[in-house]
Enzyme design. Sequence first.
Site, PDB file in Angstrom:
ATOM      1  N   LYS A 142     112.863  90.641 -17.604  1.00 36.06           N
ATOM      2  CA  LYS A 142     111.406  90.741 -17.699  1.00 36.06           C
ATOM      3  C   LYS A 142     110.757  90.552 -16.324  1.00 36.06           C
ATOM      4  O   LYS A 142     109.743  91.200 -16.015  1.00 36.06           O
ATOM      5  CB  LYS A 142     110.866  89.739 -18.720  1.00 36.06           C
ATOM      6  CG  LYS A 142     111.306  90.026 -20.153  1.00 36.06           C
ATOM      7  CD  LYS A 142     110.977  91.443 -20.629  1.00 36.06           C
ATOM      8  CE  LYS A 142     111.140  91.621 -22.132  1.00 36.06           C
ATOM      9  NZ  LYS A 142     110.914  93.006 -22.570  1.00 36.06           N
TER      10      LYS A 142
ATOM     11  N   TYR B 175     117.545  87.245 -19.937  1.00 38.14           N
ATOM     12  CA  TYR B 175     116.325  87.837 -20.519  1.00 38.14           C
ATOM     13  C   TYR B 175     115.164  87.670 -19.519  1.00 38.14           C
ATOM     14  O   TYR B 175     114.418  88.619 -19.246  1.00 38.14           O
ATOM     15  CB  TYR B 175     116.017  87.140 -21.847  1.00 38.14           C
ATOM     16  CG  TYR B 175     114.820  87.684 -22.602  1.00 38.14           C
ATOM     17  CD1 TYR B 175     114.636  89.052 -22.789  1.00 38.14           C
ATOM     18  CD2 TYR B 175     113.881  86.813 -23.164  1.00 38.14           C
ATOM     19  CE1 TYR B 175     113.551  89.532 -23.510  1.00 38.14           C
ATOM     20  CE2 TYR B 175     112.794  87.279 -23.883  1.00 38.14           C
ATOM     21  CZ  TYR B 175     112.627  88.647 -24.051  1.00 38.14           C
ATOM     22  OH  TYR B 175     111.544  89.128 -24.754  1.00 38.14           O
TER      23      TYR B 175
ATOM     24  N   SER C 158     107.492  89.508 -21.303  1.00 37.68           N
ATOM     25  CA  SER C 158     107.606  88.268 -22.094  1.00 37.68           C
ATOM     26  C   SER C 158     107.314  87.082 -21.179  1.00 37.68           C
ATOM     27  O   SER C 158     107.592  87.152 -19.974  1.00 37.68           O
ATOM     28  CB  SER C 158     109.034  88.146 -22.629  1.00 37.68           C
ATOM     29  OG  SER C 158     109.303  86.821 -23.024  1.00 37.68           O
TER      30      SER C 158
HETATM   31  P1  NAP Z   1     112.778  93.858 -32.172  1.00 39.55           P
HETATM   32  O1  NAP Z   1     112.209  93.502 -33.502  1.00 39.55           O
HETATM   33  O2  NAP Z   1     114.129  93.339 -31.825  1.00 39.55           O
HETATM   34  O3  NAP Z   1     112.773  95.446 -31.961  1.00 39.55           O
HETATM   35  C1  NAP Z   1     113.375  95.963 -30.832  1.00 39.55           C
HETATM   36  C2  NAP Z   1     113.253  97.460 -30.813  1.00 39.55           C
HETATM   37  O4  NAP Z   1     114.007  97.968 -29.693  1.00 39.55           O
HETATM   38  C3  NAP Z   1     113.774  98.123 -32.066  1.00 39.55           C
HETATM   39  O5  NAP Z   1     112.927  99.179 -32.452  1.00 39.55           O
HETATM   40  C4  NAP Z   1     115.121  98.647 -31.622  1.00 39.55           C
HETATM   41  O6  NAP Z   1     115.430  99.823 -32.365  1.00 39.55           O
HETATM   42  C5  NAP Z   1     114.866  98.996 -30.158  1.00 39.55           C
HETATM   43  N1  NAP Z   1     116.095  99.078 -29.381  1.00 39.55           N
HETATM   44  C6  NAP Z   1     116.978  98.100 -29.129  1.00 39.55           C
HETATM   45  N2  NAP Z   1     118.018  98.584 -28.437  1.00 39.55           N
HETATM   46  C7  NAP Z   1     117.787  99.908 -28.246  1.00 39.55           C
HETATM   47  C8  NAP Z   1     118.509 100.964 -27.630  1.00 39.55           C
HETATM   48  N3  NAP Z   1     119.706 100.775 -27.056  1.00 39.55           N
HETATM   49  N4  NAP Z   1     117.961 102.194 -27.616  1.00 39.55           N
HETATM   50  C9  NAP Z   1     116.765 102.430 -28.212  1.00 39.55           C
HETATM   51  N5  NAP Z   1     116.041 101.470 -28.821  1.00 39.55           N
HETATM   52  C10 NAP Z   1     116.552 100.228 -28.834  1.00 39.55           C
HETATM   53  O7  NAP Z   1     111.839  93.391 -30.964  1.00 39.55           O
HETATM   54  P2  NAP Z   1     110.315  92.861 -30.929  1.00 39.55           P
HETATM   55  O8  NAP Z   1     110.322  91.411 -31.237  1.00 39.55           O
HETATM   56  O9  NAP Z   1     109.446  93.795 -31.656  1.00 39.55           O
HETATM   57  O10 NAP Z   1     110.054  92.969 -29.359  1.00 39.55           O
HETATM   58  C11 NAP Z   1     109.518  94.134 -28.767  1.00 39.55           C
HETATM   59  C12 NAP Z   1     109.290  93.861 -27.289  1.00 39.55           C
HETATM   60  O11 NAP Z   1     108.457  92.712 -27.130  1.00 39.55           O
HETATM   61  C13 NAP Z   1     110.562  93.564 -26.502  1.00 39.55           C
HETATM   62  O12 NAP Z   1     110.446  94.114 -25.218  1.00 39.55           O
HETATM   63  C14 NAP Z   1     110.571  92.040 -26.422  1.00 39.55           C
HETATM   64  O13 NAP Z   1     111.300  91.563 -25.309  1.00 39.55           O
HETATM   65  C15 NAP Z   1     109.091  91.762 -26.285  1.00 39.55           C
HETATM   66  N6  NAP Z   1     108.692  90.425 -26.697  1.00 39.55           N
HETATM   67  C16 NAP Z   1     108.745  90.062 -28.019  1.00 39.55           C
HETATM   68  C17 NAP Z   1     108.325  88.798 -28.384  1.00 39.55           C
HETATM   69  C18 NAP Z   1     108.332  88.339 -29.825  1.00 39.55           C
HETATM   70  O14 NAP Z   1     108.050  87.167 -30.071  1.00 39.55           O
HETATM   71  N7  NAP Z   1     108.609  89.202 -30.774  1.00 39.55           N
HETATM   72  C19 NAP Z   1     107.875  87.882 -27.415  1.00 39.55           C
HETATM   73  C20 NAP Z   1     107.856  88.280 -26.083  1.00 39.55           C
HETATM   74  C21 NAP Z   1     108.250  89.553 -25.744  1.00 39.55           C
HETATM   75  P3  NAP Z   1     116.872 100.268 -32.900  1.00 39.55           P
HETATM   76  O15 NAP Z   1     117.653  99.036 -33.202  1.00 39.55           O
HETATM   77  O16 NAP Z   1     116.490 101.077 -34.087  1.00 39.55           O
HETATM   78  O17 NAP Z   1     117.430 101.095 -31.790  1.00 39.55           O
END
Ligand code: NAP
Length: 272
Positions: free
Chosen positions: A181, A177, A158
Site C-alpha cells: 500500500k 501488506y 489502506s
Molecule cells: P475482498 O473482499 O477480499 O475482495 C477482493 C477483490 O479482489 C475480489 O473481487 C477478488 O476477486 C479480487 N482479486 C483478488 N485477487 C485477484 C486477482 N489475482 N485477479 C483479479 N482480481 C483479484 O477485499 P475488500 O475488503 O473489498 O478490499 C478491497 C480493497 O480495499 C483492497 O485493495 C483492500 O486492500 C482495501 N482495503 C480494504 C479494507 C477493509 O476493511 N475491507 C480496509 C483497507 C483497505 P476474485 O477472487 O473473484 O478474483
Amino acid sequence: MSTAAINPNGTLKGKVALVTGASRGIGEAIAARLAMEGARVVVSARTVEEGDSKLPGTLSHTVERIKAAGGEATLIKADLSSAEDRQRLVDATIGTYGPVDILVNNAAVTFFIPVQDFPEKRFKLMMEVQVYAPFHLAQLVLPSMRERHTGWIVNISSPAGIHPKQPYGPGRGGTVYGMCKAALERFTTGLASEVYEDGVAVNVVSPGLVDTPGVAVHGLINAATKSRVQPIEYIAEAVYQLASGDPKTMTGRVDYAEPLLKELGVQPSDLI
Ligand code: NAP
C-alpha cells in the site's frame, strides 16, 4: 427507505469506468455507485459464477445488481497476476464501451504472515496484484486519457501503508501488506505529478475497516474492532466524488474516505 437509483443522465453519463476486484466487497460497491451516476461500468475479477470461489460474491451478481436497477455494466474475467489478462482486460473494455475514463485499482490479495516466514511466492503474488497490476493497467489506459485530456485513476489503499509507531505491539504480519500500500500511494502521487499537465487525475482512497468477504477471511472484525467498522457506502462515495470532481485541484491527494466526505460536506448515498 433507500432512495438509491440509477440516474442515466447523472454526472458520469457517457463515462467508461473499469473497476477491478468487483466480484465482491468494496469493488462491487464502487461499481454500483459509479453506475448510479450513469457510467458504463466494466467489472473485473476471477470469480464469474457461484462455485468459482469459496468466498461469496460474483461478477455476474454485480452486473445483475446494476442492470436490475437500470444501469449499464459488463463483466470481464481477468486474473490480475497475469500480464496477458491485464492487456486483454483493457482491450476488451475498449472494445465493449470505448476508452477508459475512470480506472479504479481496487483488487487485492493479502496474506498476513510475519516477515521471517513470508514465502517468496506469496510476496511476489501480492506485489504483482497490488502494485504492478495497478501500474500496468495505468500504463495501458494512460495513452488514451492523455490524448483526450481527461481521465481519473483511483487507487484503493489502506491505513496499513502508514509506518508503525512506538509503542510497538507484536503485530499480525501486516508488513508486506503495508509495503504494497505504501508503494501504491507513492506511485499515485508520482503519477499524479507526471500527468498533471495532461488533465489526468490520480488519487488514493483509503477505506477504514469495512465488513467484506476478504476481511471476514482474516477475522479482522472482532469485539475490539467492531466499533470502528465503516459502512461500505463511504468508500464508494469517496471514489465517486473524486471521479466527478475538479481534477486540477483534487489530483495527487491521498484521502481517507470519511474525512474526505466531511471536507466535501457530502453524505454517502445509499447503494442500489
Ligand atoms: P475482498 O473482499 O477480499 O475482495 C477482493 C477483490 O479482489 C475480489 O473481487 C477478488 O476477486 C479480487 N482479486 C483478488 N485477487 C485477484 C486477482 N489475482 N485477479 C483479479 N482480481 C483479484 O477485499 P475488500 O475488503 O473489498 O478490499 C478491497 C480493497 O480495499 C483492497 O485493495 C483492500 O486492500 C482495501 N482495503 C480494504 C479494507 C477493509 O476493511 N475491507 C480496509 C483497507 C483497505 P476474485 O477472487 O473473484 O478474483
